[in-house]
Structures are given as structure tokens and as C-alpha cells.
Motif scaffolding. Structure first.
Motif, mmCIF file in Angstrom:
data_model
loop_
_atom_site.group_PDB
_atom_site.id
_atom_site.type_symbol
_atom_site.label_atom_id
_atom_site.label_comp_id
_atom_site.label_asym_id
_atom_site.label_seq_id
_atom_site.Cartn_x
_atom_site.Cartn_y
_atom_site.Cartn_z
ATOM 1 N N LEU A 5 0.830 -1.216 0.000
ATOM 2 C CA LEU A 5 0.000 0.000 0.000
ATOM 3 C C LEU A 5 0.858 1.257 0.000
ATOM 4 C CD1 LEU A 5 -2.762 -1.034 2.555
ATOM 5 C CD2 LEU A 5 -3.016 -0.753 0.084
ATOM 6 N N ALA A 6 1.911 1.250 0.796
ATOM 7 C CA ALA A 6 2.782 2.431 0.871
ATOM 8 C C ALA A 6 3.478 2.696 -0.461
ATOM 9 C CB ALA A 6 3.814 2.250 1.983
ATOM 10 N N VAL A 7 4.073 1.666 -1.036
ATOM 11 C CA VAL A 7 4.805 1.893 -2.290
ATOM 12 C C VAL A 7 3.856 2.224 -3.434
ATOM 13 C CG1 VAL A 7 6.830 0.541 -1.598
ATOM 14 C CG2 VAL A 7 5.018 -0.573 -2.892
ATOM 15 N N ALA A 8 2.634 1.694 -3.377
ATOM 16 C CA ALA A 8 1.652 2.018 -4.417
ATOM 17 C C ALA A 8 1.321 3.508 -4.395
ATOM 18 C CB ALA A 8 0.387 1.195 -4.227
ATOM 19 N N ARG A 9 1.504 4.135 -3.257
ATOM 20 C CA ARG A 9 1.259 5.570 -3.137
ATOM 21 C C ARG A 9 2.542 6.382 -3.244
ATOM 22 N NH1 ARG A 9 -2.518 2.723 -1.123
ATOM 23 N NH2 ARG A 9 -4.662 3.390 -0.973
ATOM 24 N N GLY A 10 3.634 5.711 -3.637
ATOM 25 C CA GLY A 10 4.901 6.419 -3.829
ATOM 26 C C GLY A 10 5.542 6.876 -2.539
ATOM 27 N N ARG A 11 5.330 6.124 -1.477
ATOM 28 C CA ARG A 11 5.913 6.475 -0.186
ATOM 29 C C ARG A 11 7.089 5.556 0.114
ATOM 30 N NH1 ARG A 11 3.269 10.422 -1.099
ATOM 31 N NH2 ARG A 11 1.343 10.967 -0.049
ATOM 32 N N PRO A 12 8.234 6.118 0.449
ATOM 33 C CA PRO A 12 9.359 5.274 0.860
ATOM 34 C C PRO A 12 8.987 4.505 2.121
ATOM 35 C CG PRO A 12 10.072 7.550 0.529
ATOM 36 C CD PRO A 12 8.577 7.533 0.464
ATOM 37 N N VAL A 13 9.475 3.307 2.234
ATOM 38 C CA VAL A 13 9.166 2.456 3.374
ATOM 39 C C VAL A 13 10.384 2.370 4.280
ATOM 40 C CG1 VAL A 13 8.582 0.098 4.062
ATOM 41 C CG2 VAL A 13 7.508 1.118 2.050
ATOM 42 N N VAL A 14 10.142 2.434 5.571
ATOM 43 C CA VAL A 14 11.179 2.176 6.562
ATOM 44 C C VAL A 14 10.742 0.922 7.296
ATOM 45 C CG1 VAL A 14 12.325 3.009 8.647
ATOM 46 C CG2 VAL A 14 11.790 4.613 6.801
ATOM 47 N N ARG A 26 13.714 -2.350 -1.276
ATOM 48 C CA ARG A 26 15.070 -2.252 -1.828
ATOM 49 C C ARG A 26 15.767 -1.118 -1.069
ATOM 50 N NH1 ARG A 26 12.493 -5.853 -3.223
ATOM 51 N NH2 ARG A 26 12.020 -6.576 -5.300
ATOM 52 N N HIS A 27 16.746 -1.487 -0.245
ATOM 53 C CA HIS A 27 17.418 -0.514 0.615
ATOM 54 C C HIS A 27 18.014 0.625 -0.211
ATOM 55 C CE1 HIS A 27 19.282 0.977 4.228
ATOM 56 N NE2 HIS A 27 20.471 0.982 3.636
ATOM 57 N N GLU A 28 17.665 1.820 0.175
ATOM 58 C CA GLU A 28 18.092 3.071 -0.457
ATOM 59 C C GLU A 28 17.578 3.220 -1.884
ATOM 60 O OE1 GLU A 28 22.328 3.461 0.133
ATOM 61 O OE2 GLU A 28 22.042 4.086 2.213
ATOM 62 N N ALA A 29 16.639 2.367 -2.281
ATOM 63 C CA ALA A 29 16.034 2.483 -3.608
ATOM 64 C C ALA A 29 14.532 2.698 -3.509
ATOM 65 C CB ALA A 29 16.334 1.240 -4.446
ATOM 66 N N SER A 30 13.867 1.963 -2.599
ATOM 67 C CA SER A 30 12.426 2.172 -2.388
ATOM 68 C C SER A 30 12.127 2.466 -0.922
ATOM 69 C CB SER A 30 11.625 0.947 -2.843
ATOM 70 O OG SER A 30 11.976 -0.188 -2.083
ATOM 71 N N GLY A 31 13.162 2.527 -0.129
ATOM 72 C CA GLY A 31 13.012 2.804 1.285
ATOM 73 C C GLY A 31 14.292 2.465 2.015
ATOM 74 N N PRO A 53 16.563 15.106 1.634
ATOM 75 C CA PRO A 53 15.414 15.175 0.714
ATOM 76 C C PRO A 53 15.656 14.475 -0.624
ATOM 77 C CG PRO A 53 16.080 17.375 1.445
ATOM 78 C CD PRO A 53 17.026 16.403 2.042
ATOM 79 N N ASP A 54 16.896 14.485 -1.110
ATOM 80 C CA ASP A 54 17.182 13.785 -2.375
ATOM 81 C C ASP A 54 16.991 12.281 -2.215
ATOM 82 O OD1 ASP A 54 17.702 16.135 -3.706
ATOM 83 O OD2 ASP A 54 19.882 16.000 -3.450
ATOM 84 N N LEU A 55 17.408 11.748 -1.080
ATOM 85 C CA LEU A 55 17.211 10.321 -0.811
ATOM 86 C C LEU A 55 15.720 10.021 -0.710
ATOM 87 C CD1 LEU A 55 18.281 7.480 -0.132
ATOM 88 C CD2 LEU A 55 18.353 8.219 2.274
ATOM 89 N N TYR A 56 14.974 10.898 -0.015
ATOM 90 C CA TYR A 56 13.527 10.708 0.097
ATOM 91 C C TYR A 56 12.884 10.671 -1.291
ATOM 92 C CZ TYR A 56 8.646 11.240 1.304
ATOM 93 O OH TYR A 56 7.297 11.029 1.420
ATOM 94 N N ARG A 57 13.221 11.647 -2.139
ATOM 95 C CA ARG A 57 12.641 11.690 -3.497
ATOM 96 C C ARG A 57 13.023 10.451 -4.306
ATOM 97 N NH1 ARG A 57 13.321 17.139 -2.715
ATOM 98 N NH2 ARG A 57 15.463 17.193 -3.474
ATOM 99 N N SER A 58 14.272 10.066 -4.218
ATOM 100 C CA SER A 58 14.740 8.896 -4.955
ATOM 101 C C SER A 58 14.012 7.627 -4.487
ATOM 102 C CB SER A 58 16.249 8.747 -4.748
ATOM 103 O OG SER A 58 16.719 7.555 -5.310
#
Length: 101
Positions: A5-14, A26-31, A53-58
Motif C-alpha cells: 500500500l505504501a509503495v503504491a502511493r509512492g511512499r518510501p518504506v522504513v 530495496r534498501h536506499e532504492a524504495s526505502g 530530501p534527495d534520498l527521500y525523493r529517490s
């Protein structure tokens, strides 16, 4: 699950490095995947996303891509179909062997 659900909304996951969670991020790629399954480790990851912020956007872009290319129904449906087919075959094989006994 919640990660899909989180990634479907473009949210990085921790997440923590526990069970199947690690396979979904995917560490440092999707969260970010915390070093340990502790509140402090999770807090460090969250603080890092806020501070970078660049890491968050990426990671947000990577999360969207992950949802689209790996966690979408088009990718999951064939895997579920194979799983159900295999389960049916195993059940059939067990039924055949019990009827012979």
C-alpha cells in the motif's frame, strides 16, 4: 500488506530486517531497512529520510516503480496461479496415494 500500500502511493518504506519485509523493500532504492529491529534503528532511518530530501525523493520514485513493476497484480497473479496449481496437484497426489493404501 502495508508495504504494498505504501509503495503504491509512492511512499518510501522504513522497515526492520525481519522476515519477508526485507524482500519487499530495496534498501536506499524504495526505502530504508533498519540495521536492527529496534525503535532507535527505525528512528535513525526516518531521521535520515527527513534530513536527506534527495534520498527521500529517490526512494519515493523507487517505491512507485517497485509497485508498478514488481508488486502489481499483473506480476502477482501468475505467481498466485502457479501456487494454487501446485497446491491442487499436491492435494491430488496425496488423495491418490491415500486411496491406494
Amino acid at each position: 500488506g502495508i508495504i504494498a500500500l505504501a509503495v503504491a502511493r509512492g511512499r518510501p518504506v522504513v522497515t526492520t530486517p525481519v522476515g519477508g519485509l526485507v524482500e519487499q523493500v530495496r534498501h536506499e532504492a524504495s526505502g530504508l531497512i533498519a540495521e536492527h529491529a529496534t525503535g532507535d534503528a527505525l528512528a535513525r532511518c526516518i531521521a535520515r529520510l527527513v534530513a536527506e530530501p534527495d534520498l527521500y525523493r529517490s526512494c519515493a520514485e523507487g517505491a512507485s516503480s517497485l509497485a508498478l513493476h514488481e508488486l502489481g497484480w499483473a506480476q502477482l497473479a501468475p505467481a498466485y496461479a502457479r501456487l494454487v496449481s501446485k497446491a491442487a496437484q499436491l492435494a491430488s497426489d496425496q488423495g491418490s496415494s491415500s486411496s491406494r493404501a
